[in-house]
Design a protein around this motif. Sequence first.
Motif, PDB file in Angstrom:
ATOM      1  N   GLN A  17     -24.273 -47.462  43.032  1.00 51.09           N
ATOM      2  CA  GLN A  17     -25.491 -45.928  42.643  1.00 51.09           C
ATOM      3  C   GLN A  17     -26.286 -46.898  42.447  1.00 51.09           C
ATOM      4  O   GLN A  17     -26.850 -48.207  42.340  1.00 51.09           O
ATOM      5  CB  GLN A  17     -24.826 -45.659  41.599  1.00 51.09           C
ATOM      6  CG  GLN A  17     -26.228 -45.187  40.581  1.00 51.09           C
ATOM      7  CD  GLN A  17     -25.695 -44.256  39.834  1.00 51.09           C
ATOM      8  OE1 GLN A  17     -24.438 -43.300  38.992  1.00 51.09           O
ATOM      9  NE2 GLN A  17     -27.174 -44.112  38.411  1.00 51.09           N
ATOM     10  N   ILE A  18     -27.112 -45.967  43.194  1.00 50.01           N
ATOM     11  CA  ILE A  18     -29.046 -46.671  42.860  1.00 50.01           C
ATOM     12  C   ILE A  18     -29.862 -46.032  42.591  1.00 50.01           C
ATOM     13  O   ILE A  18     -30.328 -44.767  42.654  1.00 50.01           O
ATOM     14  CB  ILE A  18     -29.658 -47.606  44.680  1.00 50.01           C
ATOM     15  CG1 ILE A  18     -28.959 -48.231  45.567  1.00 50.01           C
ATOM     16  CG2 ILE A  18     -30.723 -47.903  44.338  1.00 50.01           C
ATOM     17  CD1 ILE A  18     -29.101 -48.145  46.788  1.00 50.01           C
ATOM     18  N   ASN A  19     -30.637 -46.538  41.207  1.00 49.80           N
ATOM     19  CA  ASN A  19     -31.561 -46.324  40.519  1.00 49.80           C
ATOM     20  C   ASN A  19     -33.313 -46.921  40.809  1.00 49.80           C
ATOM     21  O   ASN A  19     -33.410 -47.676  40.591  1.00 49.80           O
ATOM     22  CB  ASN A  19     -31.483 -46.431  39.246  1.00 49.80           C
ATOM     23  CG  ASN A  19     -29.943 -45.708  38.337  1.00 49.80           C
ATOM     24  OD1 ASN A  19     -29.873 -44.547  38.625  1.00 49.80           O
ATOM     25  ND2 ASN A  19     -29.471 -46.279  37.036  1.00 49.80           N
ATOM     26  N   ALA A  20     -33.301 -45.811  41.433  1.00 47.09           N
ATOM     27  CA  ALA A  20     -35.037 -45.811  42.522  1.00 47.09           C
ATOM     28  C   ALA A  20     -36.213 -45.602  42.269  1.00 47.09           C
ATOM     29  O   ALA A  20     -36.230 -44.516  41.110  1.00 47.09           O
ATOM     30  CB  ALA A  20     -34.914 -45.923  43.551  1.00 47.09           C
ATOM     31  N   LEU A  21     -37.280 -46.751  41.604  1.00 46.51           N
ATOM     32  CA  LEU A  21     -38.362 -46.124  41.202  1.00 46.51           C
ATOM     33  C   LEU A  21     -39.317 -46.864  42.031  1.00 46.51           C
ATOM     34  O   LEU A  21     -39.203 -47.731  41.091  1.00 46.51           O
ATOM     35  CB  LEU A  21     -38.811 -46.853  39.538  1.00 46.51           C
ATOM     36  CG  LEU A  21     -39.687 -47.074  38.368  1.00 46.51           C
ATOM     37  CD1 LEU A  21     -39.424 -45.576  37.939  1.00 46.51           C
ATOM     38  CD2 LEU A  21     -39.886 -47.651  37.923  1.00 46.51           C
ATOM     39  N   GLY A  22     -40.748 -45.954  42.167  1.00 49.12           N
ATOM     40  CA  GLY A  22     -41.625 -46.104  42.993  1.00 49.12           C
ATOM     41  C   GLY A  22     -42.513 -46.113  42.008  1.00 49.12           C
ATOM     42  O   GLY A  22     -42.587 -45.178  40.872  1.00 49.12           O
ATOM     43  N   PHE A  23     -43.822 -46.825  42.318  1.00 48.98           N
ATOM     44  CA  PHE A  23     -44.637 -47.027  41.713  1.00 48.98           C
ATOM     45  C   PHE A  23     -46.145 -47.609  42.266  1.00 48.98           C
ATOM     46  O   PHE A  23     -45.541 -48.199  43.226  1.00 48.98           O
ATOM     47  CB  PHE A  23     -44.658 -47.695  40.087  1.00 48.98           C
ATOM     48  CG  PHE A  23     -44.018 -48.829  39.739  1.00 48.98           C
ATOM     49  CD1 PHE A  23     -44.670 -50.137  39.542  1.00 48.98           C
ATOM     50  CD2 PHE A  23     -43.001 -48.916  40.400  1.00 48.98           C
ATOM     51  CE1 PHE A  23     -44.141 -51.748  40.120  1.00 48.98           C
ATOM     52  CE2 PHE A  23     -41.952 -50.554  40.359  1.00 48.98           C
ATOM     53  CZ  PHE A  23     -42.581 -51.616  40.262  1.00 48.98           C
TER      54      PHE A  23
END
Length: 503
Positions: free
Chosen positions: A262-268
């Motif tokens: 599982q990949i918890n992704a955060l673009g910022f």
Amino acid sequence: MMKTIVKNVALSGMLLLAAATANAREHANDKRTIDRNSFKTEAGDCTTPAAQFDLDINNVRARMLTGGDLWWNLSEARYEVPKGDGTGARLNAIFSGSIWISGYDQGGNLKVAAQRYRGTGDDFWPGPLNSQGNIDKATCTKYDRFFNVLGSNIEIAQTAFLGGNATVADIPKDVLAWPAKGNQYLASDVTLLGETFVVNDNLAPFKDFDGDGFYDPLKGDYPYIPCRNGEAEAYGDQMVFWVINDAGNIHTESNGQSIGVQINALGFAFQTTDEVNNMTFYKYEIVNKNSLQLNNTLISQNVDPDLGCFENDYIGCDVANSVGVVYNGTAIDIDCQGISGYGSELPMLGVDFFEGPLADDGVTQLGMSSFMYYNNDNSNDRSDPSSAQQYRNFQEGKWKNGVPVVFGGNGLNGCNSTPVTHVFPGNPSDPTQWSEVNPQCGAQLTPGDRRFVQTSGPFTLKPGVAQYVTVGIVFVRPQGGVGLAPNFNTTILPADQKAQALF
């Protein structure tokens, strides 16, 4: 017109696609029982991801998707920098990108989760896995979306909290709707996102102000960018969260066995008045939801960089700073096949592993272990991968057929038989260093449609333990341009180092 993606085996590719599609349909509703002795991960019945969203707070408009890919709309480039107003020509610096993960189970079986152009299928789907490492179609469909929050609204929520006696009405909707653990507002208020989300596990990162382990902006909690050492409490001017997995169905892109990741992704991104205004960042929390560890794990950022016109690019890397670079191989970046070029003021783009996974000692941060490329052509050794082993070969810094890269030339027909893991590691401005401008032996290399693979590892991905990777995209276009044979030390690296200072 648009860029054509060459398929390296036309007829067999069609047959494989037909077989994979038939196989996927045949097992779409067949929830198989896991035989732990075979080290297999159960596949769900999820369908192809559809959601797209733009990270666009600063001078970049970057498209994100929920299928393990980035920076395109499934047909055209969508990494626009400088960002236009939509009325003129669109200048894009990247065509697409994707995450690759591979490793070996305890039985020695190769497992791969990767994505490129979805031409043969999918390896990633939306949504979090349960404690057994499984997911169903309904959950995939529900999480086929993005959760967007603005830094200005986080400031409003913080001001309300610090002022005392804050109510739900004082908190902006996007802060209330952050999918963080225990968010009671997201679980009870259908008006926030059109449906409720019960988050019992760690998903979107947040500053736990009161330390109770649950997200509540009325108690001072807020979305933030997590730091491995726990010291940072920063948030971006825009932050976008999404969650993906590789167990939602059978892998028809890489044809590899699923990992159960599982990949918890955060673009910022940050809105600034310096080079950071031309940058975007992507943080991945990678969690093994399988009950078994994955050995010799490698994680890669695959990039298809089209710096304006896609026909005239060179690529290279700076090993010390873990940066992959694309720059133009012609003095003028012309328009080509309907794609807008950057003209005479040539830009440069870098992709940096700002944060790599930790080695098995739990302390050492791994950098860019290999930098590899392949082309948009029909060659047997340097074209797109189509099997799990070919993906792994590229990650290991080898050619598609497993042959080692050698120093010099194009890395295939080099100056000698010395094997290397990083292609074109030299500064183009230095004629004594190996780059596409200075191949060191043989004929001058012709610019073209390059793709590159930046890899970090190996490490052991243990069950339930998170590994963090942060990738930053750095773009520079000084007045007059970077020129031909640019000097990395005076162009891309100063901007990259400014970005590194953020972390």
